[in-house]
Design an enzyme around this catalytic site. Structure first.
Site, PDB file in Angstrom:
ATOM      1  CB  CYS A 147      -1.572 -19.035   2.326  1.00 36.42           C
ATOM      2  SG  CYS A 147      -2.182 -19.162   0.821  1.00 36.42           S
ATOM      3  CD  GLU A 181       1.135 -21.368  -4.131  1.00 37.44           C
ATOM      4  OE1 GLU A 181       1.431 -22.132  -3.202  1.00 37.44           O
ATOM      5  OE2 GLU A 181       0.045 -21.482  -4.350  1.00 37.44           O
TER       6      GLU A 181
HETATM    7  N1  ACO Z   1      -1.932  -0.420   4.422  1.00 33.32           N
HETATM    8  C1  ACO Z   1      -0.712  -0.093   4.181  1.00 33.32           C
HETATM    9  N2  ACO Z   1       0.642  -0.963   4.674  1.00 33.32           N
HETATM   10  C2  ACO Z   1       0.428  -1.680   5.280  1.00 33.32           C
HETATM   11  C3  ACO Z   1      -0.810  -2.276   5.631  1.00 33.32           C
HETATM   12  C4  ACO Z   1      -1.931  -1.524   5.371  1.00 33.32           C
HETATM   13  N3  ACO Z   1      -3.327  -1.982   5.719  1.00 33.32           N
HETATM   14  N4  ACO Z   1      -0.559  -3.388   6.307  1.00 33.32           N
HETATM   15  C5  ACO Z   1       0.723  -3.758   6.460  1.00 33.32           C
HETATM   16  N5  ACO Z   1       1.231  -2.631   5.776  1.00 33.32           N
HETATM   17  C6  ACO Z   1       2.628  -2.558   5.303  1.00 33.32           C
HETATM   18  C7  ACO Z   1       3.358  -1.917   6.749  1.00 33.32           C
HETATM   19  O1  ACO Z   1       3.564  -0.709   6.878  1.00 33.32           O
HETATM   20  C8  ACO Z   1       4.842  -2.592   6.587  1.00 33.32           C
HETATM   21  O2  ACO Z   1       5.551  -1.926   5.841  1.00 33.32           O
HETATM   22  P1  ACO Z   1       6.761  -0.863   6.403  1.00 33.32           P
HETATM   23  O3  ACO Z   1       7.518  -1.803   7.304  1.00 33.32           O
HETATM   24  O4  ACO Z   1       7.667  -0.693   5.418  1.00 33.32           O
HETATM   25  O5  ACO Z   1       5.900   0.154   7.069  1.00 33.32           O
HETATM   26  C9  ACO Z   1       4.531  -3.993   5.781  1.00 33.32           C
HETATM   27  O6  ACO Z   1       3.222  -3.769   5.223  1.00 33.32           O
HETATM   28  C10 ACO Z   1       4.691  -5.250   6.763  1.00 33.32           C
HETATM   29  O7  ACO Z   1       4.106  -4.762   7.868  1.00 33.32           O
HETATM   30  P2  ACO Z   1       3.781  -5.803   9.006  1.00 33.32           P
HETATM   31  O8  ACO Z   1       3.271  -5.323  10.398  1.00 33.32           O
HETATM   32  O9  ACO Z   1       4.973  -6.939   9.252  1.00 33.32           O
HETATM   33  O10 ACO Z   1       2.586  -6.878   8.405  1.00 33.32           O
HETATM   34  P3  ACO Z   1       1.166  -7.426   9.178  1.00 33.32           P
HETATM   35  O11 ACO Z   1       1.582  -8.218  10.226  1.00 33.32           O
HETATM   36  O12 ACO Z   1       0.310  -6.574   9.053  1.00 33.32           O
HETATM   37  O13 ACO Z   1       0.795  -8.565   7.995  1.00 33.32           O
HETATM   38  C11 ACO Z   1      -0.196  -9.396   6.169  1.00 33.32           C
HETATM   39  C12 ACO Z   1       0.916  -8.425   6.693  1.00 33.32           C
HETATM   40  C13 ACO Z   1       0.243 -10.956   6.357  1.00 33.32           C
HETATM   41  C14 ACO Z   1       0.117  -9.240   4.542  1.00 33.32           C
HETATM   42  C15 ACO Z   1      -1.409  -9.021   6.331  1.00 33.32           C
HETATM   43  O14 ACO Z   1      -1.875  -7.834   5.995  1.00 33.32           O
HETATM   44  C16 ACO Z   1      -2.528 -10.093   6.152  1.00 33.32           C
HETATM   45  O15 ACO Z   1      -2.648 -11.005   6.949  1.00 33.32           O
HETATM   46  N6  ACO Z   1      -3.395  -9.527   4.836  1.00 33.32           N
HETATM   47  C17 ACO Z   1      -4.461 -10.518   4.694  1.00 33.32           C
HETATM   48  C18 ACO Z   1      -3.870 -11.779   3.944  1.00 33.32           C
HETATM   49  C19 ACO Z   1      -2.879 -11.600   2.771  1.00 33.32           C
HETATM   50  O16 ACO Z   1      -3.413 -10.639   2.014  1.00 33.32           O
HETATM   51  N7  ACO Z   1      -1.858 -12.365   2.787  1.00 33.32           N
HETATM   52  C20 ACO Z   1      -1.110 -12.400   1.675  1.00 33.32           C
HETATM   53  C21 ACO Z   1      -1.248 -13.055   0.710  1.00 33.32           C
HETATM   54  S1  ACO Z   1      -0.190 -13.482  -0.538  1.00 33.32           S
HETATM   55  C22 ACO Z   1       0.462 -14.887  -0.027  1.00 33.32           C
HETATM   56  O17 ACO Z   1      -0.170 -15.550   1.158  1.00 33.32           O
HETATM   57  C23 ACO Z   1       1.635 -15.429  -0.643  1.00 33.32           C
END
Ligand code: ACO
Ligand code: ZN
Length: 275
Positions: A147, A181
């Site tokens: 996660c 995962e």
């Molecule tokens: N809308 C559109 N695109 C987005 C968004 C958003 N809200 N948030 C991130 N992105 C895109 C970014 O633009 C980036 O892509 P790019 O570099 O091609 O522009 C990419 O996603 C990653 O961006 P980061 O800044 O590195 O990611 P961030 O620090 O925001 O973290 C994460 C990503 C961990 C998935 C975060 O959104 C989060 O915590 N979400 C809630 C929990 C979740 O869904 N976790 C994943 C579950 S799946 C698993 O755990 C295996």
């Protein structure tokens, strides 16, 4: 069946001087779940119902970083490795916090088989938690990440991809390839797709390269490499040879290695795999 869905939703958390709106229900013990605002110590992640108890705790708490070992530091960014067995309560609290932003069912109490990698920003006073990922100590499915979550106050700064990059660096050190995962959330999939594209296209520099070689270089699993190459139209089937071949990308079709991607510097890792 997710019993947390029956609990009322804590609407906001007070964490490290921010008030953050939560996304999903998390199974905090019932007497805490009825609070609209939950106070969380940003260092030990203990949760409390009132500002008064929080302030009293904060003065006594004393620690200014997660438990475990600091295994990576690059400027103000540090990553701590925390063992679910030796720091059980901290890891349970971390899972409860993470669940507020994770839709999928995740573990909360059975943390012992996991390691947790906690990303912090240091500001001269303390190591402020920004995000984390969990990882099974031994995964029979080849998962190198269970996660991942970045706190909403720290999202979209590249920390998600930084943590993903870190998970692959650990796999590379272990001499294996890995995959996250399943199922991935929408935001998880977006982040992984973006990460895979960048990392894989960095390998396509004009020299012939095979999928296994890309996998060795990046620790990304061959299946994830194939699906990424297909998505960027860089894989085609050579009918005379009866095999897949990788097309080289013209520079203008490569995803740009944007500023939002803070890459891990492998030289700064202080870590040896579990044996
Ligand atoms: N809308 C559109 N695109 C987005 C968004 C958003 N809200 N948030 C991130 N992105 C895109 C970014 O633009 C980036 O892509 P790019 O570099 O091609 O522009 C990419 O996603 C990653 O961006 P980061 O800044 O590195 O990611 P961030 O620090 O925001 O973290 C994460 C990503 C961990 C998935 C975060 O959104 C989060 O915590 N979400 C809630 C929990 C979740 O869904 N976790 C994943 C579950 S799946 C698993 O755990 C295996
Ligand atoms: Zn504390």
């Amino acid at each position: 069946h997710d019993s947390s869905q029956k609990l009322p939703k804590i609407e906001c958390i007070y964490l490290g001087k921010h008030i953050i709106r939560t996304w999903y229900t998390s199974p905090y013990p019932e007497e805490y779940s009825s609070s609209k605002l939950l106070y969380i110590c940003e260092y030990c992640l203990k949760y409390m119902k009132s500002m008064y108890t929080f302030k009293r705790h904060y003065e006594k708490c004393g620690i200014r970083h997660p438990p475990g070992d600091e295994i990576y530091r690059d400027g103000k960014i540090s990553i701590f490795e925390v063992d679910g067995r030796s720091s059980k309560v901290y890891c349970q609290n971390l899972c409860l916090l993470g669940k507020m932003f994770l839709d999928t069912k995740t573990l909360y109490y059975d943390v012992e088989p996991f390691l947790f990698y906690v990303l912090c920003e240091f500001d001269g006073i303390g190591y402020h938690i920004s995000g984390y990922f969990s990882k099974e100590k031994r995964s029979v499915n080849g998962y190198n990440l269970s996660c991942i979550a970045v706190l909403p106050t720290c999202q979209r700064k590249g920390y998600g991809k930084l943590l993903i990059d870190f998970s692959y660096l650990l796999s590379k050190k272990e001499g294996v390839y890995g995959t996250p995962e399943k199922p991935l959330s929408d935001l998880g999939l977006l982040s992984y797709r973006s990460y895979w594209k960048t990392k894989i296209s960095l390998c396509l520099n004009g020299e012939p390269i095979s999928i296994n070689e890309i996998s060795k270089e990046t620790a990304i699993s061959p299946d994830d490499i194939i699906s990424t190459l297909q998505s960027i139209d860089a894989l085609f089937f050579n009918e005379t040879k009866n095999e897949f071949e990788i097309k080289f990308l013209a520079d203008n079709t490569k995803p740009k290695n944007d500023n939002n991607f803070i890459q891990i510097n492998p030289k700064l890792l202080r870590w040896t795999p579990l044996v």
